[in-house]
Design a protein around this motif. Structure first.
Motif, PDB file in Angstrom:
ATOM      1  N   LEU A  44       2.216  -4.722  -1.163  1.00 63.00           N
ATOM      2  CA  LEU A  44       3.498  -4.073  -1.380  1.00 63.00           C
ATOM      3  C   LEU A  44       3.802  -3.082  -0.256  1.00 63.00           C
ATOM      4  O   LEU A  44       4.911  -3.076   0.292  1.00 63.00           O
ATOM      5  CB  LEU A  44       3.511  -3.362  -2.733  1.00 63.00           C
ATOM      6  CG  LEU A  44       4.817  -2.683  -3.114  1.00 63.00           C
ATOM      7  CD1 LEU A  44       5.941  -3.702  -3.270  1.00 63.00           C
ATOM      8  CD2 LEU A  44       4.630  -1.900  -4.401  1.00 63.00           C
ATOM      9  N   ALA A  45       2.825  -2.283   0.112  1.00 65.41           N
ATOM     10  CA  ALA A  45       3.023  -1.292   1.185  1.00 65.41           C
ATOM     11  C   ALA A  45       3.354  -1.971   2.507  1.00 65.41           C
ATOM     12  O   ALA A  45       4.246  -1.525   3.239  1.00 65.41           O
ATOM     13  CB  ALA A  45       1.778  -0.417   1.326  1.00 65.41           C
ATOM     14  N   VAL A  46       2.672  -3.065   2.813  1.00 65.60           N
ATOM     15  CA  VAL A  46       2.928  -3.796   4.055  1.00 65.60           C
ATOM     16  C   VAL A  46       4.340  -4.370   4.058  1.00 65.60           C
ATOM     17  O   VAL A  46       5.086  -4.252   5.034  1.00 65.60           O
ATOM     18  CB  VAL A  46       1.885  -4.921   4.261  1.00 65.60           C
ATOM     19  CG1 VAL A  46       2.318  -5.896   5.341  1.00 65.60           C
ATOM     20  CG2 VAL A  46       0.530  -4.331   4.584  1.00 65.60           C
ATOM     21  N   SER A  87       5.325   2.175 -10.340  1.00 63.47           N
ATOM     22  CA  SER A  87       4.148   3.033 -10.182  1.00 63.47           C
ATOM     23  C   SER A  87       3.486   2.817  -8.815  1.00 63.47           C
ATOM     24  O   SER A  87       3.087   3.783  -8.150  1.00 63.47           O
ATOM     25  CB  SER A  87       3.159   2.746 -11.309  1.00 63.47           C
ATOM     26  OG  SER A  87       1.995   3.501 -11.160  1.00 63.47           O
ATOM     27  N   MET A  88       3.378   1.572  -8.385  1.00 62.34           N
ATOM     28  CA  MET A  88       2.800   1.286  -7.067  1.00 62.34           C
ATOM     29  C   MET A  88       3.662   1.884  -5.954  1.00 62.34           C
ATOM     30  O   MET A  88       3.139   2.395  -4.963  1.00 62.34           O
ATOM     31  CB  MET A  88       2.636  -0.220  -6.863  1.00 62.34           C
ATOM     32  CG  MET A  88       1.474  -0.823  -7.615  1.00 62.34           C
ATOM     33  SD  MET A  88       1.166  -2.534  -7.115  1.00 62.34           S
ATOM     34  CE  MET A  88       2.059  -3.403  -8.378  1.00 62.34           C
ATOM     35  N   LEU A 125      16.327  -0.257  -0.745  1.00 65.14           N
ATOM     36  CA  LEU A 125      15.547  -1.486  -0.914  1.00 65.14           C
ATOM     37  C   LEU A 125      15.548  -1.855  -2.384  1.00 65.14           C
ATOM     38  O   LEU A 125      15.488  -0.976  -3.247  1.00 65.14           O
ATOM     39  CB  LEU A 125      14.115  -1.259  -0.420  1.00 65.14           C
ATOM     40  CG  LEU A 125      13.138  -2.419  -0.443  1.00 65.14           C
ATOM     41  CD1 LEU A 125      13.631  -3.599   0.376  1.00 65.14           C
ATOM     42  CD2 LEU A 125      11.784  -1.963   0.093  1.00 65.14           C
ATOM     43  N   ALA A 126      15.629  -3.146  -2.673  1.00 69.46           N
ATOM     44  CA  ALA A 126      15.603  -3.628  -4.053  1.00 69.46           C
ATOM     45  C   ALA A 126      14.554  -4.714  -4.196  1.00 69.46           C
ATOM     46  O   ALA A 126      14.355  -5.523  -3.283  1.00 69.46           O
ATOM     47  CB  ALA A 126      16.969  -4.163  -4.458  1.00 69.46           C
ATOM     48  N   PHE A 127      13.891  -4.716  -5.345  1.00 70.79           N
ATOM     49  CA  PHE A 127      12.898  -5.734  -5.681  1.00 70.79           C
ATOM     50  C   PHE A 127      13.397  -6.491  -6.897  1.00 70.79           C
ATOM     51  O   PHE A 127      13.749  -5.886  -7.908  1.00 70.79           O
ATOM     52  CB  PHE A 127      11.543  -5.095  -6.010  1.00 70.79           C
ATOM     53  CG  PHE A 127      10.885  -4.471  -4.822  1.00 70.79           C
ATOM     54  CD1 PHE A 127      10.024  -5.215  -4.024  1.00 70.79           C
ATOM     55  CD2 PHE A 127      11.131  -3.155  -4.489  1.00 70.79           C
ATOM     56  CE1 PHE A 127       9.422  -4.641  -2.921  1.00 70.79           C
ATOM     57  CE2 PHE A 127      10.532  -2.574  -3.392  1.00 70.79           C
ATOM     58  CZ  PHE A 127       9.678  -3.324  -2.604  1.00 70.79           C
ATOM     59  N   PHE A 137       9.903 -11.834   0.756  1.00 71.72           N
ATOM     60  CA  PHE A 137       9.287 -12.393  -0.440  1.00 71.72           C
ATOM     61  C   PHE A 137       7.921 -11.780  -0.672  1.00 71.72           C
ATOM     62  O   PHE A 137       7.236 -11.410   0.274  1.00 71.72           O
ATOM     63  CB  PHE A 137       9.061 -13.899  -0.273  1.00 71.72           C
ATOM     64  CG  PHE A 137      10.225 -14.605   0.315  1.00 71.72           C
ATOM     65  CD1 PHE A 137      11.226 -15.085  -0.500  1.00 71.72           C
ATOM     66  CD2 PHE A 137      10.340 -14.779   1.685  1.00 71.72           C
ATOM     67  CE1 PHE A 137      12.317 -15.723   0.039  1.00 71.72           C
ATOM     68  CE2 PHE A 137      11.428 -15.418   2.234  1.00 71.72           C
ATOM     69  CZ  PHE A 137      12.419 -15.899   1.407  1.00 71.72           C
ATOM     70  N   ILE A 138       7.540 -11.738  -1.933  1.00 66.92           N
ATOM     71  CA  ILE A 138       6.183 -11.361  -2.320  1.00 66.92           C
ATOM     72  C   ILE A 138       5.762 -12.314  -3.430  1.00 66.92           C
ATOM     73  O   ILE A 138       6.530 -12.594  -4.353  1.00 66.92           O
ATOM     74  CB  ILE A 138       6.104  -9.907  -2.839  1.00 66.92           C
ATOM     75  CG1 ILE A 138       6.437  -8.910  -1.743  1.00 66.92           C
ATOM     76  CG2 ILE A 138       4.715  -9.622  -3.411  1.00 66.92           C
ATOM     77  CD1 ILE A 138       6.404  -7.464  -2.196  1.00 66.92           C
ATOM     78  N   ARG A 139       4.549 -12.802  -3.322  1.00 65.63           N
ATOM     79  CA  ARG A 139       3.993 -13.654  -4.365  1.00 65.63           C
ATOM     80  C   ARG A 139       3.253 -12.772  -5.361  1.00 65.63           C
ATOM     81  O   ARG A 139       2.513 -11.873  -4.987  1.00 65.63           O
ATOM     82  CB  ARG A 139       3.028 -14.678  -3.765  1.00 65.63           C
ATOM     83  CG  ARG A 139       2.481 -15.665  -4.767  1.00 65.63           C
ATOM     84  CD  ARG A 139       1.484 -16.610  -4.121  1.00 65.63           C
ATOM     85  NE  ARG A 139       2.053 -17.311  -2.986  1.00 65.63           N
ATOM     86  CZ  ARG A 139       2.536 -18.556  -3.040  1.00 65.63           C
ATOM     87  NH1 ARG A 139       2.534 -19.203  -4.159  1.00 65.63           N
ATOM     88  NH2 ARG A 139       3.000 -19.120  -1.959  1.00 65.63           N
TER      89      ARG A 139
END
Length: 151
Positions: A111-113, A16-17, A46-48, A101-103
């Motif tokens: 997320l956008a950055v 959604s984000m 891109l994969a998360f 990485f994202i914490r």
């Protein structure tokens, strides 16, 4: 985009984000097995990947994707999302071939950055006997000293 987090709710929230950020083609993988199968098609920009209780080691999963030559998705940028990021877990993931990485918890702004950074400044792929993945160096370090290797 390919999204796989520890729960369906978390994956749907991330998707959604991403939609709010303007991305329209988002696939949510139900679990790590589905993620591995989907990324194998090699059709994602891109994969998360979130930390999963079922995946004993996310770094091992990424290493498997990166080192399998038949894997079409081995070049796909992978952003790892950590609930409890330690220096050790980040180093293991980086050395396995994670792109960034994202914490958690993830905010739409962060997320956008991160998406902008990964997509606008792709790092070259490095291939060596012990590593395949994005260049782990994040800054251009100019060498200062004598050129002892010759011209």
């Amino acid at each position: 985009m390919l999204v796989c987090d520890s729960t369906r709710h978390a994956s749907d929230l991330l998707a959604s984000m991403l939609r709010m950020a303007g991305f329209r083609q988002i696939t949510v993988a139900e679990n790590v097995s589905a993620f591995t199968e989907q990324i194998g098609h090699g059709s994602f920009g891109l994969a998360f990947l979130g930390d999963h209780p079922e995946a004993l080691n996310g770094a091992a999963l990424v290493r498997g994707i990166r080192t399998t030559e038949a894997q079409k998705g081995r070049y796909t940028p992978i952003v790892m999302m950590f609930s409890d990021a330690t220096q050790r877990s980040i180093v293991l993931a980086r050395d396995a071939g994670v792109t960034d990485f994202i914490r958690k918890p993830v905010s739409p702004a962060i997320l956008a950055v991160r998406v902008e950074q990964v997509l606008s400044r792709p790092r070259p792929v490095v291939t060596s006997p012990t590593y395949f993945g994005p260049d782990r160096r994040r800054r251009d370090a100019t060498f200062k000293g004598d050129n002892r290797r010759g011209s």
